[in-house]
Scaffold this motif. Structure first.
Motif, PDB file in Angstrom:
ATOM      1  N   MET A 176       0.874  -1.116  -0.109  1.00  0.00           N
ATOM      2  CA  MET A 176       0.003   0.033  -0.093  1.00  0.00           C
ATOM      3  C   MET A 176       0.935   0.968   0.094  1.00  0.00           C
ATOM      4  O   MET A 176       1.722   1.392   0.846  1.00  0.00           O
ATOM      5  N   SER A 177       0.698   2.096  -1.116  1.00  0.00           N
ATOM      6  CA  SER A 177       1.548   3.303  -0.996  1.00  0.00           C
ATOM      7  C   SER A 177       1.116   4.235   0.277  1.00  0.00           C
ATOM      8  O   SER A 177      -0.050   4.238   0.738  1.00  0.00           O
ATOM      9  N   ALA A 178       1.917   5.458   0.341  1.00  0.00           N
ATOM     10  CA  ALA A 178       1.752   6.353   1.530  1.00  0.00           C
ATOM     11  C   ALA A 178       0.576   7.283   1.088  1.00  0.00           C
ATOM     12  O   ALA A 178      -0.343   7.663   1.665  1.00  0.00           O
ATOM     13  N   ARG A 179       0.327   7.454  -0.294  1.00  0.00           N
ATOM     14  CA  ARG A 179      -0.675   8.280  -0.680  1.00  0.00           C
ATOM     15  C   ARG A 179      -1.896   7.415  -0.686  1.00  0.00           C
ATOM     16  O   ARG A 179      -3.036   8.157  -0.164  1.00  0.00           O
ATOM     17  N   PHE A 180      -1.977   6.357  -1.037  1.00  0.00           N
ATOM     18  CA  PHE A 180      -3.328   5.513  -0.596  1.00  0.00           C
ATOM     19  C   PHE A 180      -3.631   5.567   0.690  1.00  0.00           C
ATOM     20  O   PHE A 180      -4.884   5.722   1.281  1.00  0.00           O
ATOM     21  N   ALA A 181      -2.819   5.373   1.609  1.00  0.00           N
ATOM     22  CA  ALA A 181      -2.816   5.199   3.035  1.00  0.00           C
ATOM     23  C   ALA A 181      -3.412   6.628   3.657  1.00  0.00           C
ATOM     24  O   ALA A 181      -4.443   6.646   4.436  1.00  0.00           O
ATOM     25  N   ALA A 182      -2.860   7.481   3.228  1.00  0.00           N
ATOM     26  CA  ALA A 182      -3.139   9.052   3.657  1.00  0.00           C
ATOM     27  C   ALA A 182      -4.511   9.444   3.015  1.00  0.00           C
ATOM     28  O   ALA A 182      -5.374   9.906   3.988  1.00  0.00           O
ATOM     29  N   LEU A 183      -5.053   9.011   1.909  1.00  0.00           N
ATOM     30  CA  LEU A 183      -6.265   9.456   1.244  1.00  0.00           C
ATOM     31  C   LEU A 183      -7.513   8.660   2.081  1.00  0.00           C
ATOM     32  O   LEU A 183      -8.517   8.951   1.971  1.00  0.00           O
ATOM     33  N   ASN A 184      -7.056   7.555   2.588  1.00  0.00           N
ATOM     34  CA  ASN A 184      -8.091   6.520   3.077  1.00  0.00           C
ATOM     35  C   ASN A 184      -7.840   6.465   4.596  1.00  0.00           C
ATOM     36  O   ASN A 184      -8.306   5.509   5.027  1.00  0.00           O
ATOM     37  N   ARG A 185      -7.129   7.201   5.282  1.00  0.00           N
ATOM     38  CA  ARG A 185      -6.805   7.001   6.640  1.00  0.00           C
ATOM     39  C   ARG A 185      -8.261   7.277   7.499  1.00  0.00           C
ATOM     40  O   ARG A 185      -9.070   8.189   7.117  1.00  0.00           O
ATOM     41  N   GLY A 186      -8.701   6.527   8.245  1.00  0.00           N
ATOM     42  CA  GLY A 186      -9.819   6.587   9.088  1.00  0.00           C
ATOM     43  C   GLY A 186     -11.022   5.891   8.487  1.00  0.00           C
ATOM     44  O   GLY A 186     -12.013   6.215   8.830  1.00  0.00           O
ATOM     45  N   LYS A 187     -10.807   5.690   7.193  1.00  0.00           N
ATOM     46  CA  LYS A 187     -11.992   4.844   6.562  1.00  0.00           C
ATOM     47  C   LYS A 187     -12.161   3.796   6.850  1.00  0.00           C
ATOM     48  O   LYS A 187     -11.144   2.806   7.136  1.00  0.00           O
ATOM     49  N   GLY A 188     -13.490   3.257   6.991  1.00  0.00           N
ATOM     50  CA  GLY A 188     -13.785   1.485   7.294  1.00  0.00           C
ATOM     51  C   GLY A 188     -14.334   1.046   5.957  1.00  0.00           C
ATOM     52  O   GLY A 188     -14.911   1.816   5.132  1.00  0.00           O
ATOM     53  N   VAL A 189     -14.493  -0.063   6.045  1.00  0.00           N
ATOM     54  CA  VAL A 189     -15.306  -0.835   4.897  1.00  0.00           C
ATOM     55  C   VAL A 189     -16.315  -1.986   5.474  1.00  0.00           C
ATOM     56  O   VAL A 189     -16.113  -2.517   6.394  1.00  0.00           O
ATOM     57  N   LEU A 190     -17.496  -1.582   4.807  1.00  0.00           N
ATOM     58  CA  LEU A 190     -18.544  -2.672   5.347  1.00  0.00           C
ATOM     59  C   LEU A 190     -19.075  -2.967   3.935  1.00  0.00           C
ATOM     60  O   LEU A 190     -19.518  -2.364   3.047  1.00  0.00           O
ATOM     61  N   GLU A 191     -19.433  -4.274   3.883  1.00  0.00           N
ATOM     62  CA  GLU A 191     -20.034  -5.099   3.066  1.00  0.00           C
ATOM     63  C   GLU A 191     -21.367  -5.596   3.643  1.00  0.00           C
ATOM     64  O   GLU A 191     -21.624  -6.257   4.452  1.00  0.00           O
ATOM     65  N   ARG A 221     -30.210  -3.974   5.331  1.00  0.00           N
ATOM     66  CA  ARG A 221     -30.666  -2.860   5.373  1.00  0.00           C
ATOM     67  C   ARG A 221     -30.758  -2.382   6.815  1.00  0.00           C
ATOM     68  O   ARG A 221     -30.189  -1.027   7.076  1.00  0.00           O
ATOM     69  N   SER A 222     -30.799  -2.961   7.980  1.00  0.00           N
ATOM     70  CA  SER A 222     -30.742  -2.550   9.097  1.00  0.00           C
ATOM     71  C   SER A 222     -29.341  -2.257   9.638  1.00  0.00           C
ATOM     72  O   SER A 222     -29.358  -1.083  10.640  1.00  0.00           O
ATOM     73  N   ALA A 223     -28.342  -2.824   9.205  1.00  0.00           N
ATOM     74  CA  ALA A 223     -27.206  -2.552   9.496  1.00  0.00           C
ATOM     75  C   ALA A 223     -26.782  -1.143   8.932  1.00  0.00           C
ATOM     76  O   ALA A 223     -26.086  -0.391   9.670  1.00  0.00           O
ATOM     77  N   VAL A 224     -27.010  -0.925   7.648  1.00  0.00           N
ATOM     78  CA  VAL A 224     -26.676   0.502   7.040  1.00  0.00           C
ATOM     79  C   VAL A 224     -27.534   1.669   7.753  1.00  0.00           C
ATOM     80  O   VAL A 224     -26.974   2.777   7.918  1.00  0.00           O
ATOM     81  N   ARG A 225     -28.673   1.380   8.026  1.00  0.00           N
ATOM     82  CA  ARG A 225     -29.586   2.490   8.821  1.00  0.00           C
ATOM     83  C   ARG A 225     -29.021   2.653  10.000  1.00  0.00           C
ATOM     84  O   ARG A 225     -28.671   3.795  10.347  1.00  0.00           O
TER      85      ARG A 225
END
Length: 103
Positions: A1-16, A25-29
């Motif tokens: 992972m590049s430093a740029r990618f890490a910086a732009l996505n810092r603090g973001k999470g992923v949910l599927e 739908r309940s989880a998204v709400r």
């Protein structure tokens, strides 16, 4: 992972979440209740059918910034010429070079 990618996505999470089921739908709400922004790329009729339209989520989180990224133009409907062509795959999937990790 590049430093740029890490910086732009810092603090973001992923949910599927499988929005076809009540649990997804309940989880998204629940996430919407604590969110500042909701961005989606679904057709308005699809979002309304899922119960995640602007009016519904505004009741869950007043002041929420609600945005739709439409690849087919405003009022995305089923009768526009390229309705079956994915509009955003290059944005969602390719964040780097073809044979390299995201940059």
């Amino acid at each position: 992972m590049s430093a740029r990618f890490a910086a732009l996505n810092r603090g973001k999470g992923v949910l599927e979440a499988d929005l076809r089921g009540a649990e997804g739908r309940s989880a998204v709400r629940e996430l919407v209740r604590g969110a500042d922004v909701l961005l989606h790329s679904l057709a308005p009729a699809k979002v309304a059918g899922l119960g995640l339209d602007a009016g519904t989520v505004a009741a869950l989180r007043p002041g929420l910034v609600y945005a739709q990224a439409s690849g087919g133009g405003p009022g995305l409907s089923t009768d526009y010429p390229s309705r079956r062509t994915p509009a955003w795959p290059h944005c969602w999937r390719r964040t780097g070079c073809r044979r390299a990790p995201p940059c």
